[in-house]
Scaffold this motif. Structure first.
Motif, PDB file in Angstrom:
ATOM      1  N   ASP A 389      47.590 -42.953  -2.153  1.00 31.32           N
ATOM      2  CA  ASP A 389      47.114 -44.440  -2.036  1.00 31.32           C
ATOM      3  C   ASP A 389      46.436 -44.563  -0.542  1.00 31.32           C
ATOM      4  O   ASP A 389      46.560 -45.652  -0.013  1.00 31.32           O
ATOM      5  CB  ASP A 389      48.428 -45.174  -1.863  1.00 31.32           C
ATOM      6  N   ALA A 390      45.678 -43.883  -0.211  1.00 33.49           N
ATOM      7  CA  ALA A 390      44.960 -43.965   1.210  1.00 33.49           C
ATOM      8  C   ALA A 390      43.446 -44.525   0.934  1.00 33.49           C
ATOM      9  O   ALA A 390      42.867 -44.368  -0.237  1.00 33.49           O
ATOM     10  CB  ALA A 390      44.625 -42.520   1.776  1.00 33.49           C
ATOM     11  N   THR A 391      42.895 -45.326   1.950  1.00 33.10           N
ATOM     12  CA  THR A 391      41.648 -45.735   1.819  1.00 33.10           C
ATOM     13  C   THR A 391      40.993 -44.943   2.802  1.00 33.10           C
ATOM     14  O   THR A 391      41.326 -44.680   3.954  1.00 33.10           O
ATOM     15  CB  THR A 391      41.664 -47.287   2.292  1.00 33.10           C
ATOM     16  N   MET A 392      39.715 -44.611   2.560  1.00 32.22           N
ATOM     17  CA  MET A 392      38.983 -43.612   3.434  1.00 32.22           C
ATOM     18  C   MET A 392      37.285 -44.283   3.519  1.00 32.22           C
ATOM     19  O   MET A 392      36.966 -44.612   2.339  1.00 32.22           O
ATOM     20  CB  MET A 392      38.624 -42.264   2.900  1.00 32.22           C
ATOM     21  N   ASP A 393      37.102 -44.247   4.693  1.00 27.90           N
ATOM     22  CA  ASP A 393      35.500 -44.614   4.837  1.00 27.90           C
ATOM     23  C   ASP A 393      34.820 -43.272   4.330  1.00 27.90           C
ATOM     24  O   ASP A 393      35.177 -42.229   4.269  1.00 27.90           O
ATOM     25  CB  ASP A 393      35.352 -44.936   6.052  1.00 27.90           C
ATOM     26  N   THR A 422      43.036 -42.235  -3.909  1.00 30.32           N
ATOM     27  CA  THR A 422      42.317 -42.608  -2.935  1.00 30.32           C
ATOM     28  C   THR A 422      41.078 -43.584  -3.278  1.00 30.32           C
ATOM     29  O   THR A 422      40.725 -43.349  -4.474  1.00 30.32           O
ATOM     30  CB  THR A 422      41.825 -41.245  -2.395  1.00 30.32           C
ATOM     31  N   ARG A 423      40.983 -44.650  -2.333  1.00 31.21           N
ATOM     32  CA  ARG A 423      39.994 -45.491  -2.369  1.00 31.21           C
ATOM     33  C   ARG A 423      39.050 -45.726  -1.407  1.00 31.21           C
ATOM     34  O   ARG A 423      39.606 -45.060  -0.055  1.00 31.21           O
ATOM     35  CB  ARG A 423      41.012 -46.977  -2.686  1.00 31.21           C
ATOM     36  N   THR A 424      38.041 -46.317  -1.584  1.00 29.76           N
ATOM     37  CA  THR A 424      37.120 -46.415  -0.389  1.00 29.76           C
ATOM     38  C   THR A 424      37.757 -47.792   0.264  1.00 29.76           C
ATOM     39  O   THR A 424      38.716 -48.376   0.121  1.00 29.76           O
ATOM     40  CB  THR A 424      35.790 -46.981  -0.959  1.00 29.76           C
ATOM     41  N   ILE A 425      37.117 -48.016   1.589  1.00 31.84           N
ATOM     42  CA  ILE A 425      37.573 -49.171   2.504  1.00 31.84           C
ATOM     43  C   ILE A 425      37.491 -50.485   1.684  1.00 31.84           C
ATOM     44  O   ILE A 425      38.285 -51.479   1.924  1.00 31.84           O
ATOM     45  CB  ILE A 425      36.627 -49.060   3.680  1.00 31.84           C
ATOM     46  N   ASP A 426      36.632 -50.433   0.519  1.00 31.00           N
ATOM     47  CA  ASP A 426      36.569 -51.702  -0.002  1.00 31.00           C
ATOM     48  C   ASP A 426      37.189 -51.867  -1.191  1.00 31.00           C
ATOM     49  O   ASP A 426      37.253 -52.767  -2.082  1.00 31.00           O
ATOM     50  CB  ASP A 426      35.097 -52.125  -0.059  1.00 31.00           C
ATOM     51  N   GLY A 427      38.136 -50.809  -1.484  1.00 24.96           N
ATOM     52  CA  GLY A 427      39.060 -50.984  -2.771  1.00 24.96           C
ATOM     53  C   GLY A 427      38.537 -50.216  -3.724  1.00 24.96           C
ATOM     54  O   GLY A 427      39.229 -50.330  -4.975  1.00 24.96           O
ATOM     55  N   ARG A 428      37.301 -49.535  -3.911  1.00 26.20           N
ATOM     56  CA  ARG A 428      36.895 -48.825  -5.254  1.00 26.20           C
ATOM     57  C   ARG A 428      37.410 -47.386  -5.121  1.00 26.20           C
ATOM     58  O   ARG A 428      37.732 -46.600  -4.163  1.00 26.20           O
ATOM     59  CB  ARG A 428      35.358 -48.780  -5.406  1.00 26.20           C
TER      60      ARG A 428
END
Length: 463
Positions: A389-393, A422-428
């Motif tokens: 469940d990480a967010t990554m730039d 894993t999601r992008t910084i904006d949640g995608r």
């Protein structure tokens, strides 16, 4: 213990010195403040005299051993008292900070003198100039609550001063509160002092900082020394853990230690060698609401440690160690291209798990320039690193993971590099189809197990 004037500064003004007066901490650093930036001379002595005239400490600029002293009763694996390299004299613009070789006696009168030229162009400080103070009596060993304040309004002026009064073999919970301020010191908790909680006011206002690094207190500094003198205690990797345990700003070799609501900043500049902000080698360590700042090897953890609601920044091997490590609800910021983790499992034990972390970057860090982890297959092919469940730039490389020593003879079947949600910084959702073949995606049921730290840490629930 406010500043007072004593002697002329190099430009003809007055030098402000502290501490002075009554009720001074036994561990108080000495400070001289000027009206302009100054430099330290090459020779000269600063002496601390007891009230009866006896000299109890000397900072001699010409003495090559002036920057060596014990800290925290640290001992090598062979029981030898370890001497740390440190900066007896630190210059910060218009201020000179002097660290004595040890605590002063309680309830005593002291007077400080300084030779001409100790500070370039300064005529010195004599007994007649009147830099005098009287120390207070700190709490006795065995106190359950200790207070630290850099301004001198509590029991101790340094974090290490409070740790030092905790008795060897401590078996009771001890709370050390740290008031707002900047504490320029190396801090060390030896294996004999477990059950400590060190609590700052908050991480924006309570800062522990020092330029400690491998060149000052590590393999580079101690290369050639007999291993018996300074060999690390509690070594996990015998070949690697020779002297690298001494180069952190804040080191813990005890069990059951909690650090919370502080910033720990290794001020070693970029390119200044390996320089941990925090190093923990104990069981059941907890870091809560902390900020850890450095460039290389920012946080090293061994044993079992839980990090929550925190902020960690660096460039190369930002988080490393042997595990088991659980990092939750924390921002990990890349200051440059590099590797966020380097976990070094030598068996099938726990490595590192990151749950709901945010992987961010400085504006100068390019897309695709940073890896989740690097693994040295020749020595650590059992390593475990899990992101759930990480967010990554977009600075995280498409392949995600990188291995070194990638010749065909290395067996990767026990390598445990895993990822889920894993999601992008904006949640995608991030497309993980390009991840390295040495890694594997977790399904929902597998990922759920890693969200419970007690499952990963052998039954210890740090929450």
């Amino acid at each position: 213990m406010g500043p007072r004037t004593a002697g002329a500064d190099p430009a003809g003004g007055r030098t402000r010195v502290s501490p002075t007066g009554d009720g001074v901490c036994v561990d108080a650093p000495l400070r001289l403040r000027f009206e302009h930036p100054v430099e330290i001379g090459r020779r000269g002595r600063l002496r601390v005299h007891r009230g009866d005239g006896a000299v109890v400490d000397t900072i001699d600029l010409a003495d090559p051993e002036v920057g060596r002293r014990p800290i925290g009763s640290a001992r090598s694996e062979y029981g030898e008292l370890h001497l740390w390299n440190y900066h007896a004299v630190l210059v910060e613009g218009e201020q000179v900070i002097l660290t004595l070789h040890g605590a002063l006696d309680p309830d005593e009168d002291f007077v400080v003198t300084m030779d001409p030229g100790f500070v370039r162009g300064h005529p010195g400080i004599t007994i007649e100039d009147g830099w005098r103070f009287h120390t207070r009596t700190p709490p006795l060993p065995g106190a359950r609550s200790l207070a630290v304040d850099a301004a001198g309004h509590r029991h101790f002026c340094t974090v290490q001063g409070a740790i030092d009064v905790v008795p060897e073999g401590n078996d009771r919970d001890v709370l050390i509160t740290i008031a707002p301020g900047t504490y320029r010191e190396i801090v060390y908790v030896p294996p004999t002092k477990p059950h400590l909680t060190l609590r700052g006011a908050d991480r924006a206002r309570t800062v522990i900082s020092y330029p400690n690094n491998d060149l000052l207190n590590g393999d580079a500094a101690m290369r050639g020394l007999p291993i018996e003198i300074s060999c690390c205690p509690k070594r996990v990797l015998e070949e690697s853990d020779r002297f690298n345990c001494w180069r952190a700003v804040f080191g813990v070799d005890a069990d059951d230690v909690t650090v919370e609501d502080v910033t720990i900043h290794n001020t070693t500049p970029y390119g200044g060698s390996q320089a941990e902000a925090f190093r923990g080698n104990g069981r059941r360590l907890r870091l809560r609401r902390v900020s850890l700042l450095s460039h290389q090897d920012t946080m090293r953890l061994q044993g079992s440690c839980y990090v929550v609601d925190s902020y960690i920044e660096g460039e190369v091997d930002v988080i490393w160690g042997t595990g088991g490590i659980v990092v939750v609800d924390t921002e990990i910021k890349a200051l440059g291209p590099g590797y966020l983790t380097q976990i070094r499992n030598v068996d099938d034990g726990p490595g590192a798990v990151f749950v709901n972390v945010s992987l961010t970057r400085a504006p100068t860090v390019p897309d695709g320039s940073t890896y989740l982890s690097r693994v040295e297959l020749s020595r650590f092919a059992h390593s475990q690193v899990v992101f759930v469940d990480a967010t990554m730039d977009a600075h995280i490389a498409t392949t995600g993971w990188i291995t070194t020593d990638v010749g065909g003879r290395w067996d990767t079947s026990r390598l445990r590099l895993r990822e889920h949600g894993t999601r992008t910084i904006d949640g995608r959702p991030v497309d993980l189809g390009g991840r390295s073949g040495v890694a594997r995606l977790l399904d929902a049921d597998e990922a759920a197990q890693f969200r419970d730290p007690a499952t990963f840490l052998g039954g210890w629930d740090p929450r």
